[in-house]
Design a protein around this motif. Structure first.
Motif, PDB file in Angstrom:
ATOM      1  N   TRP A 270      22.111  43.538 -61.228  1.00 36.04           N
ATOM      2  CA  TRP A 270      22.393  44.971 -61.121  1.00 36.04           C
ATOM      3  C   TRP A 270      23.001  45.295 -59.752  1.00 36.04           C
ATOM      4  N   ASN A 271      22.629  44.538 -58.716  1.00 33.70           N
ATOM      5  CA  ASN A 271      23.201  44.808 -57.387  1.00 33.70           C
ATOM      6  C   ASN A 271      24.425  43.951 -57.099  1.00 33.70           C
ATOM      7  N   VAL A 272      24.431  42.711 -57.595  1.00 36.45           N
ATOM      8  CA  VAL A 272      25.522  41.795 -57.269  1.00 36.45           C
ATOM      9  C   VAL A 272      26.861  42.272 -57.837  1.00 36.45           C
ATOM     10  N   ILE A 273      26.846  42.717 -59.087  1.00 32.21           N
ATOM     11  CA  ILE A 273      28.108  43.077 -59.748  1.00 32.21           C
ATOM     12  C   ILE A 273      28.810  44.246 -59.053  1.00 32.21           C
ATOM     13  N   PRO A 274      28.142  45.402 -58.822  1.00 32.95           N
ATOM     14  CA  PRO A 274      28.865  46.486 -58.136  1.00 32.95           C
ATOM     15  C   PRO A 274      29.241  46.136 -56.702  1.00 32.95           C
ATOM     16  N   TYR A 275      28.365  45.390 -55.995  1.00 35.01           N
ATOM     17  CA  TYR A 275      28.684  45.086 -54.605  1.00 35.01           C
ATOM     18  C   TYR A 275      29.958  44.250 -54.510  1.00 35.01           C
ATOM     19  N   PHE A 276      30.072  43.224 -55.330  1.00 31.95           N
ATOM     20  CA  PHE A 276      31.236  42.356 -55.223  1.00 31.95           C
ATOM     21  C   PHE A 276      32.479  42.974 -55.854  1.00 31.95           C
ATOM     22  N   PHE A 277      32.299  43.892 -56.793  1.00 30.72           N
ATOM     23  CA  PHE A 277      33.444  44.684 -57.248  1.00 30.72           C
ATOM     24  C   PHE A 277      33.965  45.530 -56.084  1.00 30.72           C
TER      25      PHE A 277
ATOM     26  N   LEU B 278      45.290  53.747 -52.033  1.00 23.02           N
ATOM     27  CA  LEU B 278      44.825  54.721 -51.047  1.00 23.02           C
ATOM     28  C   LEU B 278      43.340  55.022 -51.206  1.00 23.02           C
ATOM     29  N   TYR B 279      42.788  54.735 -52.377  1.00 21.34           N
ATOM     30  CA  TYR B 279      41.413  55.129 -52.669  1.00 21.34           C
ATOM     31  C   TYR B 279      40.484  53.935 -52.860  1.00 21.34           C
ATOM     32  N   LEU B 280      40.973  52.746 -52.611  1.00 19.71           N
ATOM     33  CA  LEU B 280      40.137  51.557 -52.803  1.00 19.71           C
ATOM     34  C   LEU B 280      38.977  51.515 -51.819  1.00 19.71           C
ATOM     35  N   HIS B 281      39.179  52.034 -50.604  1.00 24.62           N
ATOM     36  CA  HIS B 281      38.071  52.022 -49.645  1.00 24.62           C
ATOM     37  C   HIS B 281      36.967  52.982 -50.085  1.00 24.62           C
ATOM     38  N   SER B 282      37.340  54.079 -50.710  1.00 27.03           N
ATOM     39  CA  SER B 282      36.334  54.999 -51.249  1.00 27.03           C
ATOM     40  C   SER B 282      35.523  54.329 -52.344  1.00 27.03           C
ATOM     41  N   ILE B 283      36.195  53.549 -53.190  1.00 22.46           N
ATOM     42  CA  ILE B 283      35.490  52.819 -54.249  1.00 22.46           C
ATOM     43  C   ILE B 283      34.548  51.787 -53.634  1.00 22.46           C
ATOM     44  N   TRP B 284      34.997  51.126 -52.547  1.00 25.45           N
ATOM     45  CA  TRP B 284      34.128  50.196 -51.820  1.00 25.45           C
ATOM     46  C   TRP B 284      32.858  50.894 -51.360  1.00 25.45           C
ATOM     47  N   HIS B 285      32.977  52.092 -50.795  1.00 22.40           N
ATOM     48  CA  HIS B 285      31.801  52.826 -50.333  1.00 22.40           C
ATOM     49  C   HIS B 285      30.825  53.066 -51.485  1.00 22.40           C
TER      50      HIS B 285
ATOM     51  N   THR C 206      24.027  47.955 -52.503  1.00 27.27           N
ATOM     52  CA  THR C 206      23.075  47.745 -51.411  1.00 27.27           C
ATOM     53  C   THR C 206      21.737  48.406 -51.720  1.00 27.27           C
ATOM     54  N   TYR C 207      21.794  49.625 -52.275  1.00 30.72           N
ATOM     55  CA  TYR C 207      20.548  50.303 -52.653  1.00 30.72           C
ATOM     56  C   TYR C 207      19.749  49.444 -53.644  1.00 30.72           C
ATOM     57  N   VAL C 208      20.421  48.930 -54.676  1.00 28.13           N
ATOM     58  CA  VAL C 208      19.718  48.128 -55.683  1.00 28.13           C
ATOM     59  C   VAL C 208      19.278  46.792 -55.081  1.00 28.13           C
ATOM     60  N   PHE C 209      20.079  46.256 -54.144  1.00 27.19           N
ATOM     61  CA  PHE C 209      19.712  45.012 -53.468  1.00 27.19           C
ATOM     62  C   PHE C 209      18.395  45.185 -52.703  1.00 27.19           C
ATOM     63  N   ILE C 210      18.270  46.304 -51.997  1.00 26.08           N
ATOM     64  CA  ILE C 210      17.019  46.596 -51.290  1.00 26.08           C
ATOM     65  C   ILE C 210      15.885  46.780 -52.292  1.00 26.08           C
ATOM     66  N   THR C 211      16.175  47.484 -53.393  1.00 26.01           N
ATOM     67  CA  THR C 211      15.159  47.728 -54.421  1.00 26.01           C
ATOM     68  C   THR C 211      14.678  46.423 -55.045  1.00 26.01           C
ATOM     69  N   SER C 212      15.585  45.470 -55.232  1.00 28.04           N
ATOM     70  CA  SER C 212      15.164  44.173 -55.780  1.00 28.04           C
ATOM     71  C   SER C 212      14.251  43.445 -54.808  1.00 28.04           C
ATOM     72  N   ASN C 213      14.473  43.634 -53.505  1.00 24.88           N
ATOM     73  CA  ASN C 213      13.573  43.054 -52.511  1.00 24.88           C
ATOM     74  C   ASN C 213      12.219  43.765 -52.541  1.00 24.88           C
ATOM     75  N   VAL C 214      12.242  45.086 -52.702  1.00 22.69           N
ATOM     76  CA  VAL C 214      10.993  45.845 -52.853  1.00 22.69           C
ATOM     77  C   VAL C 214      10.204  45.295 -54.034  1.00 22.69           C
ATOM     78  N   TYR C 215      10.894  45.064 -55.130  1.00 25.29           N
ATOM     79  CA  TYR C 215      10.230  44.561 -56.344  1.00 25.29           C
ATOM     80  C   TYR C 215       9.627  43.179 -56.103  1.00 25.29           C
ATOM     81  N   ALA C 216      10.393  42.298 -55.465  1.00 17.95           N
ATOM     82  CA  ALA C 216       9.906  40.936 -55.206  1.00 17.95           C
ATOM     83  C   ALA C 216       8.653  40.970 -54.339  1.00 17.95           C
ATOM     84  N   ARG C 217       8.646  41.845 -53.340  1.00 11.73           N
ATOM     85  CA  ARG C 217       7.479  41.942 -52.450  1.00 11.73           C
ATOM     86  C   ARG C 217       6.308  42.624 -53.161  1.00 11.73           C
ATOM     87  N   ALA C 218       6.610  43.697 -53.905  1.00  8.62           N
ATOM     88  CA  ALA C 218       5.541  44.452 -54.560  1.00  8.62           C
ATOM     89  C   ALA C 218       4.876  43.649 -55.655  1.00  8.62           C
TER      90      ALA C 218
END
Length: 259
Positions: free
Chosen positions: A181-188, A208-215, A222-234
């Protein structure tokens, strides 16, 4: 590209593909600035849920890092000033260092060792020195974005390596789902960043708008990446489940502690 608006001449060492001061004379890169704000919302949402689950200071800290990156990125793209650029890039480095530690800690907690405390101290010192060295190099080479780019890429590679190790060892289908869930959007988003960086063509308006899509993609990833770490720890603390907030398209961890 280097049109001058309310904030004066461009002093940042990078000026992205979006045309400057086109939408309003008060915002240099309007869409790049606007697309940074969802990171603030995701960070606040993540902070709230990690605090409410009493998971300690690490996850709220890294979600706070996501907030500061979102604010710094908004200021950077809104002004294209070097000082604002640092408010974007330095939090990226610092938050990534915390994430590296958190994924490493998940790995070390999975292994039987009597030296965890000593290892945590050594790793903390090494990460601090890495961050300090990055800041010093960035201070000497203010005209080039290369030191920051190389440092950030190295952190992402190491984080991903640790997360992949956790994924390979995991038998939990929810963690594995969060991983993709985090890997696919981040690398896109990363693909959009690279395309814009090297193929900015005024005759192709979509660049002209690719950097906005990157954000949007990398911020969400990144949010889901952190959440997956929360899940692993919890998951090592008690029974956990993942709920979903439709408004922010955000998964979040809920803990039902065992007695």
């Amino acid at each position: 590209q280097r049109m001058e608006g309310y904030w004066g001449p461009v002093t940042s060492n990078v000026d992205w593909c979006e045309q400057n001061y086109v939408v309003t004379p008060y915002v240099a890169e309007f869409w790049n600035a606007l697309s940074s704000l969802p990171m603030v919302a995701w960070g606040l949402f993540g902070m709230y849920h990690t605090w409410s689950n009493n998971l300690g200071w690490r996850h709220p800290l890294v979600f706070f890092g996501l907030i500061t990156v979102g604010i710094g990125s908004t200021l950077f793209h809104g002004t294209l000033l070097y000082s604002a650029q640092m408010l974007d890039e330095l939090p990226m480095i610092l938050a990534s260092l915390v994430l590296v530690f958190m994924w490493w800690d998940v790995q070390i907690n999975r292994k039987e060792t009597t030296t965890r405390k000593q290892l945590r101290t050594v790793v903390t010192v090494l990460l601090f020195l890495y961050g300090l060295l990055t800041f010093i190099v960035m201070g000497f080479f203010t005209a080039s974005p290369l030191p920051m780019n190389l440092s950030y890429i190295a952190e992402v590679v190491f984080m991903l390596y640790l997360a992949i190790q956790t994924y390979r060892e995991s038998t939990d289908p929810m963690f594995n789902k969060l991983f993709w869930w985090n890997v696919i959007p981040y690398f896109f988003g990363a693909a959009c960043w690279i395309t814009e960086k090297f193929f900015c063509l005024p005759l192709l308006p979509f660049t002209l708008y690719l950097h906005s899509i990157w954000h949007l993609a990398a911020g969400y990833g990144t949010y889901v990446f952190i959440t997956s770490n929360v899940y692993a720890r919890a998951a090592s603390i008690g029974k956990v489940k993942v709920d979903f907030e439709p408004l922010l398209a955000a998964p979040y961890v809920v803990i039902h502690k065992t007695n």
